[in-house]
Design an enzyme around this catalytic site. Structure first.
Site, PDB file in Angstrom:
ATOM      1  N   TYR A   8      38.153  71.776  46.322  1.00 60.40           N
ATOM      2  CA  TYR A   8      38.244  70.737  46.852  1.00 60.40           C
ATOM      3  C   TYR A   8      38.922  69.620  46.385  1.00 60.40           C
ATOM      4  CZ  TYR A   8      34.318  67.853  45.516  1.00 60.40           C
ATOM      5  OH  TYR A   8      33.151  66.300  45.986  1.00 60.40           O
ATOM      6  N   HIS A  58      37.714  60.002  40.176  1.00 61.26           N
ATOM      7  CA  HIS A  58      37.042  61.257  39.392  1.00 61.26           C
ATOM      8  C   HIS A  58      38.072  62.464  39.518  1.00 61.26           C
ATOM      9  CE1 HIS A  58      32.747  59.533  41.787  1.00 61.26           C
ATOM     10  NE2 HIS A  58      33.232  58.650  41.346  1.00 61.26           N
ATOM     11  N   TYR A  98      25.751  68.078  43.117  1.00 58.30           N
ATOM     12  CA  TYR A  98      25.383  68.927  44.833  1.00 58.30           C
ATOM     13  C   TYR A  98      24.561  69.070  43.965  1.00 58.30           C
ATOM     14  CZ  TYR A  98      30.194  67.454  47.201  1.00 58.30           C
ATOM     15  OH  TYR A  98      31.343  67.396  47.659  1.00 58.30           O
ATOM     16  N   PRO A 125      29.722  68.553  56.575  1.00 53.64           N
ATOM     17  CA  PRO A 125      30.293  67.674  55.827  1.00 53.64           C
ATOM     18  C   PRO A 125      30.783  67.899  53.756  1.00 53.64           C
ATOM     19  CG  PRO A 125      27.966  67.253  56.255  1.00 53.64           C
ATOM     20  CD  PRO A 125      29.068  68.880  57.496  1.00 53.64           C
ATOM     21  N   LYS A 138      35.379  68.129  53.538  1.00 53.94           N
ATOM     22  CA  LYS A 138      36.795  68.165  54.088  1.00 53.94           C
ATOM     23  C   LYS A 138      37.288  67.659  55.832  1.00 53.94           C
ATOM     24  CE  LYS A 138      38.237  70.870  50.602  1.00 53.94           C
ATOM     25  NZ  LYS A 138      39.094  69.423  49.811  1.00 53.94           N
TER      26      LYS A 138
HETATM   27  C1  PHB Z   1      29.873  60.972  50.644  1.00 56.28           C
HETATM   28  O1  PHB Z   1      30.831  60.150  50.362  1.00 56.28           O
HETATM   29  O2  PHB Z   1      29.757  61.131  52.012  1.00 56.28           O
HETATM   30  C2  PHB Z   1      30.226  62.114  50.886  1.00 56.28           C
HETATM   31  C3  PHB Z   1      30.521  62.642  49.194  1.00 56.28           C
HETATM   32  C4  PHB Z   1      31.392  64.387  48.991  1.00 56.28           C
HETATM   33  C5  PHB Z   1      30.237  65.169  50.376  1.00 56.28           C
HETATM   34  C6  PHB Z   1      30.241  64.821  51.534  1.00 56.28           C
HETATM   35  C7  PHB Z   1      30.068  63.250  52.003  1.00 56.28           C
HETATM   36  O3  PHB Z   1      30.771  66.991  49.863  1.00 56.28           O
END
Ligand code: PHB
Ligand code: APR
Length: 386
Positions: A378, A72, A194, A286, A290
């Protein structure tokens, strides 16, 4: 029994450490309380920083990751019914992130491990960092493993952290939890979304072109039974709705679970011959994914430090392990806290705080400097490679 490095826990931290040491010809035994099927089934986050992919690839553990991982270059922040792209690669000189589930990494590393190096259903009961020695129970029998060094990779609920005397603990609980679902439906988005909404945060992630991974902010005392599938889809549709009519595809939910959110750090990460790595030493909420990346970063540094001791007779890296790691840990702690508070809805916050949060979100999507801060944290910083 005797080995050079006793590793407690066959999560990503313990397994990768074992693999990195094996490549350097260093002997290790991994003691894991659960059975193999349990370790290979646990669903967790699935976003890998570029540095994590680099480490796995360099360690010869990246074959399936290269084939099946999804690269990505950006992500979307969505709020007020509109999406805003954060161009991760453009803002970070071409760095990327990769979607590949933690459970798949665990399976790959177990498959690479030589017969007998990992002992499943071997529960560690006591760690003696001075001898050093680990006491464990296998097939109902108490046994000891003598070693030069112990790596405590036994996660947040493990036993090794308690063997560090006079440790200082720093922690924060959040008034949120995540309800995570794995659904057999093609993702409705190519990049992660997000989403901030008055009703709470939502995240659209994915696992493959056929499988979606979605999360909803819920209250920490929420019962899973209160969330039948139709309620989950309906709430996801409400939170992700945009003014231009974006649609969310739904489908059968294969798994669902509620996970609490917390921040936690213990200092120092070393006592005598015991070294903590991964969730045994620190937990992040989460948001920003990280946890796994930090565990990989810890054991990459620890493997280098252990190798320097055996190959060059130098303990300098081992001596500096805790303070060097804690600098990186606190960066990830701050970023995870920042992403969490930026995106979640604190229903107890006053109107002033809510306005500040919206202003902050608008700043991140309209200022290149602010977006770059998000992007560089990130995609993550390079790990100290072996
Ligand atoms: C996930 O794909 O499980 C995932 C991706 C990004 C995050 C948290 C979990 O910030
Ligand atoms: N004896 C042996 N094994 C133990 C013991 C014990 N007393 N206690 C715990 N374990 C095992 C657990 O069963 C688990 O398999 O240690 C392992 C720890 O693995 P994880 O919890 O996955 O921790 P870690 O390897 O540090 O991975 C960090 O996991 O929680 C996520 O977000 C986090 O992605 C990050 C990753």
């Amino acid at each position: 029994m005797r080995t050079q490095v006793a590793i407690i826990g066959a999560g990503p931290a313990g397994l990768l450490l074992s693999h990195l040491l094996e490549r350097r010809g260093i002997d290790a035994v991994v003691l894991e309380s659960r059975d193999r099927a349990h370790c290979e089934r646990r669903q967790r986050a699935g976003m890998l920083e570029q540095g994590t992919v680099d480490v796995l690839r360099a360690a010869g553990a990246g074959e399936r990751l290269d084939r099946e991982g999804l690269t990505h270059h950006g992500l979307e922040l969505r709020f007020g019914g509109a999406g805003h792209r954060i161009a991760l690669s453009e803002l970070t000189g071409g760095r990327t992130v990769t979607i590949y589930a933690q459970t798949e990494i665990v399976k790959d590393l177990i498959a690479l491990s030589p017969e007998g190096r990992i002992r499943f259903e071997a529960e560690v009961l006591e760690v003696d960092p001075a001898s050093p020695r680990v006491t464990y129970r296998e097939n109902g029998v108490l046994r000891t493993l003598d070693c030069d060094l112990v790596a405590g990779c036994d996660g947040f609920h493990g036993v090794s952290r308690a063997a560090v005397p006079r440790a200082k603990v720093f922690e924060r609980d959040y008034p949120f939890a995540w309800l995570g679902v794995l659904a057999d439906v093609p993702p409705s988005t190519e990049e992660l979304v997000y989403c901030h909404h008055d009703r709470g945060f939502a995240l659209h992630s994915l696992r493959s072109p056929e499988v979606s991974r979605l999360y909803l902010q819920v209250s920490p005392d929420e019962e899973l039974a209160a969330w039948p599938d139709e309620r989950i889809w309906s709430e996801l549709r409400t939170r992700f709705a945009t003014r231009d009519g974006w649609t969310l595809k739904d489908g059968p939910i294969r798994e669902k679970a509620i996970t609490p959110m917390r921040s936690f750090v213990t200092e120092p990460m070393r006592h005598d011959n015991l070294f903590l790595a991964g969730d045994a030493a620190h937990i992040v909420p989460p948001t920003g994914a990280k946890g796994l990346n930090l565990a990989v970063s810890d054991v990459t540094a620890l493997a280098s430090a252990i190798a320097a001791r055996y190959e060059e007779g130098s303990s300098a890296l081992l001596d500096g392990y805790s303070s060097a790691r804690l600098r990186r840990v606190w960066r990830a702690e701050h970023f995870s806290y920042w992403m969490t508070t930026l995106l979640h809805t604190d229903h107890s916050a006053d109107a002033f705080a809510r306005r500040l949060q919206l202003s902050h979100l608008e700043y991140v999507v309209s200022s290149k400097a602010a977006a770059t801060t998000l992007a560089e944290n990130y995609v993550g910083f390079a790990h100290d490679g072996p």
